[in-house]
Scaffold this motif. Structure first.
Motif, PDB file in Angstrom:
ATOM      1  N   GLY A 142      80.886  26.369 -13.228  1.00 57.91           N
ATOM      2  CA  GLY A 142      81.140  26.937 -11.905  1.00 57.91           C
ATOM      3  C   GLY A 142      80.776  26.008 -10.782  1.00 57.91           C
ATOM      4  N   LEU A 143      79.576  26.177 -10.257  1.00 58.79           N
ATOM      5  CA  LEU A 143      79.149  25.427  -9.078  1.00 58.79           C
ATOM      6  C   LEU A 143      79.413  23.931  -9.200  1.00 58.79           C
ATOM      7  CD1 LEU A 143      77.746  25.281  -6.329  1.00 58.79           C
ATOM      8  CD2 LEU A 143      75.552  25.347  -7.515  1.00 58.79           C
ATOM      9  N   LEU A 144      79.079  23.357 -10.360  1.00 54.13           N
ATOM     10  CA  LEU A 144      79.248  21.912 -10.541  1.00 54.13           C
ATOM     11  C   LEU A 144      80.481  21.585 -11.374  1.00 54.13           C
ATOM     12  CD1 LEU A 144      75.530  20.940 -11.109  1.00 54.13           C
ATOM     13  CD2 LEU A 144      76.940  20.467  -9.095  1.00 54.13           C
ATOM     14  N   LYS A 316      69.771  24.612  -0.524  1.00 53.03           N
ATOM     15  CA  LYS A 316      70.693  25.001   0.555  1.00 53.03           C
ATOM     16  C   LYS A 316      71.886  25.800   0.036  1.00 53.03           C
ATOM     17  CE  LYS A 316      68.901  22.424   4.011  1.00 53.03           C
ATOM     18  NZ  LYS A 316      68.240  23.041   5.162  1.00 53.03           N
ATOM     19  N   ILE A 317      72.054  25.813  -1.255  1.00 57.75           N
ATOM     20  CA  ILE A 317      73.171  26.543  -1.859  1.00 57.75           C
ATOM     21  C   ILE A 317      72.616  27.617  -2.796  1.00 57.75           C
ATOM     22  CG2 ILE A 317      75.008  26.371  -3.590  1.00 57.75           C
ATOM     23  CD1 ILE A 317      76.287  25.030  -1.470  1.00 57.75           C
ATOM     24  N   THR A 318      73.103  28.821  -2.610  1.00 61.24           N
ATOM     25  CA  THR A 318      72.757  29.914  -3.505  1.00 61.24           C
ATOM     26  C   THR A 318      73.925  30.129  -4.455  1.00 61.24           C
ATOM     27  OG1 THR A 318      71.432  30.974  -1.810  1.00 61.24           O
ATOM     28  CG2 THR A 318      72.202  32.371  -3.606  1.00 61.24           C
ATOM     29  N   TYR A 319      73.594  30.319  -5.710  1.00 57.76           N
ATOM     30  CA  TYR A 319      74.676  30.425  -6.685  1.00 57.76           C
ATOM     31  C   TYR A 319      74.375  31.584  -7.622  1.00 57.76           C
ATOM     32  CZ  TYR A 319      77.924  29.061 -10.372  1.00 57.76           C
ATOM     33  OH  TYR A 319      78.925  29.046 -11.296  1.00 57.76           O
ATOM     34  N   LEU A 320      75.366  32.448  -7.782  1.00 57.28           N
ATOM     35  CA  LEU A 320      75.167  33.661  -8.561  1.00 57.28           C
ATOM     36  C   LEU A 320      76.112  33.668  -9.757  1.00 57.28           C
ATOM     37  CD1 LEU A 320      73.414  36.218  -8.204  1.00 57.28           C
ATOM     38  CD2 LEU A 320      75.412  37.302  -7.171  1.00 57.28           C
TER      39      LEU A 320
END
Lengths: 353, 353
Positions: A142-144, A316-320
């Motif tokens: 996801g995020l990465l 600085k980034i929230t990831y769910l």
């Protein structure tokens, strides 16, 4: 499970998700089936340089996979699925055996892989080494991985955003939307998101730092909702849903606005597509709409990591993530994307290493 | 008619076209009226530097004027029309009196002017000197004026065309379309146009040099017509019509195709706009759609003249005008645009000098 000799690898058990038939209308769990090939023999033939055998750890559930279940699918970056065969998507895997000099046993990768416990990957151009392991490996679904990178390409590269601009994101609590919103906030934009439940709206405002958000299912008029949230209009619309939301956004765009056409999840399960009526606003407001497939931009992946890694390190980034355990539950997890069941990035956990 | 003293100008007779009421649905002649102000006194007050009095020679009939007749009109480059007031558009005029140092008595200009015999133009930023008079002056209502310039901006600047690309132009025999097609041919593209009569289709193929053309009214399926004309797909769609033709084009675009949203004439007279259903192709084919208003690009007008004048001198551009005589017939000429009556650039001749 047993691994074979130096000439190859034998995997005795390999549970996998097959497409049962081409899908029209809404995708259902029964369109897929989970089978176990008890006697499957996976081998790396000697001298096979372009084959990598992996153990799949995390599978990513993504809306684009629905499009690959159509009989008349347009397959671009990924081949369309074939009934009776394993479905594919992005995943995080560990290399068990590699004929390719770039990938070594024990390394972690993210790649286009099968929805199965073990995969032989032959399209080695679509395997990416995992460069940082000081974050959860699942982040590379996801995020990465594909979704975070999609958010970056679709917002930072396609939309030419500037500080102070008004940004609207649909499906904003989804895997891509939550990151787009945060990238926009980090750039100094004013960001509003739409989502399909009050719980998600609350998350957008409290957890992901959106300036405002609304539940599109509770609004009588999407156009009026956008007018309320953007009295001065929208500079950038990051479109994950298409259809009526796109129409409402067209009515509320500012002159010289930009629309990043990333996904149209509202349309993927319809047998007859909705019409979009206000394209004439493209002219009067001098709008630009640009569709993209992230697969065309992988040369920018290192640049993306340079941007995103410091944000992650500095909180600085929230990831769910929304994790489903076990390949047996993978079809339900995928179907859930289209009913809005997931909160955050939906993935399936097969193993932790 | 008599002109007054050095302090001003008196025009005794000034026939003009007024908007009678805001227009919904199809525009009709009865939405306008032609009146004569027998006693109108037009004066240039002393020291009025930003006023130019002109005699209008040619009036340009353009589809965008329909949009200015709406009560809720979005006026950008031009102000919306007001019931009881003269309507405006582009025209070619001769300067009778000027308070502005750039414009001198006897000079020819093209400008946004009233639909009347004489106009006082106060928005002097929208007056352009006519640089070459070795071509018919009426060309500045079209080929060398707003429509030719629109074709150049919308094709050469917006679409990033390359030699050998496949180009589709709708409303191809219209004022903009006929020039787009020829600019595309001069660039070495393969060009197909659609039009609304067999006569126009014939013109496209024999006079304007299109590679192929079809009568959209005679095709059962626009998508099939485009598939027949573009077996390999469309790289560039220059959209003058919107609606169903845009939908059919979306289905037939090639990867990385570009759509120049110039006009949507099929939609301007509808009370309820048609839906466009295949925008999802924007994503799968990585398309870019860009709307534009030519008024944003006037800095490029000299560059345009450098491109177009040699073509005209060497006979490389064919240009067809449809002239209506007399301001009494101007409303019918404007309405005729929307029923496809005109063949080529529709203009109204008021006087030859």
């Amino acid at each position: 499970m047993a691994f074979g000799d130096e000439n190859g690898v034998v995997v005795k058990r390999n549970k996998k998700v097959l497409l049962k038939k081409y899908v029209n209308g809404f995708v259902e769990e029964s369109d897929m089936e989970v089978v176990t090939n008890e006697t499957i023999l996976l081998e790396l033939p000697q001298g096979s340089k372009d084959i990598v055998l992996v153990k799949n750890l995390y599978l990513s559930c993504d809306p684009f996979m629905r499009g690959l279940m159509l009989e008349m699918s347009e397959s671009h970056y990924m081949e369309a699925f074939v009934p009776g065969s394993v479905i594919k998507g992005f995943g995080v895997s560990r290399v068990l055996k590699s004929g390719h000099p770039n990938f070594k046993e024990g390394e972690y990768v993210w790649a286009i892989t099968g929805w199965e416990e073990y995969s032989l990957i032959t399209d080695t151009e679509k395997i990416f080494k995992i460069p940082f392991t000081n974050v959860p490996l699942s982040y590379y679904t996801g995020l990465l991985g594909m979704t975070g990178f999609t958010a970056y390409v679709g917002f930072n590269e396609i939309c030419n955003p500037k500080k102070g601009e008004y940004v609207f994101v649909s499906a904003a609590s989804g895997a891509v939307g939550q990151i787009v919103g945060q990238l926009a906030k980090l750039m100094g934009c004013y960001v509003v998101g739409s989502a399909g439940s009050d719980e998600k709206v609350e998350l957008l405002k409290t957890k992901f730092g959106f300036d405002d958000a609304f539940n599109y299912k509770k609004e009588k008029s999407l156009g009026a909702a956008l007018k309320r949230c953007f009295p001065k209009g929208i500079d950038i619309y990051f479109d994950n849903v298409g259809g009526a939301t796109l129409d409402a956004a067209l009515l509320n765009m500012r002159d010289n606005g930009r629309i990043s056409a990333c996904g149209m999840i509202s349309q993927y399960n319809l047998e007859e597509l909705e019409g979009v009526h206000f394209l004439v606003k493209m002219i009067t407001k001098r709008l630009t709409m640009k569709g993209f497939l992230v697969g065309d931009y992988f040369n920018l992946y290192p640049k993306f990591l340079e941007v995103i890694m410091p944000y992650i390190k500095n909180g600085k980034i929230t990831y769910l993530e929304d994790k489903t355990e076990g390949i047996e539950n993978a079809p339900a997890a995928l179907v859930g994307l289209f009913t809005g069941k997931n909160v955050g990035k939906q993935l399936v956990v097969l193993a932790d290493e």
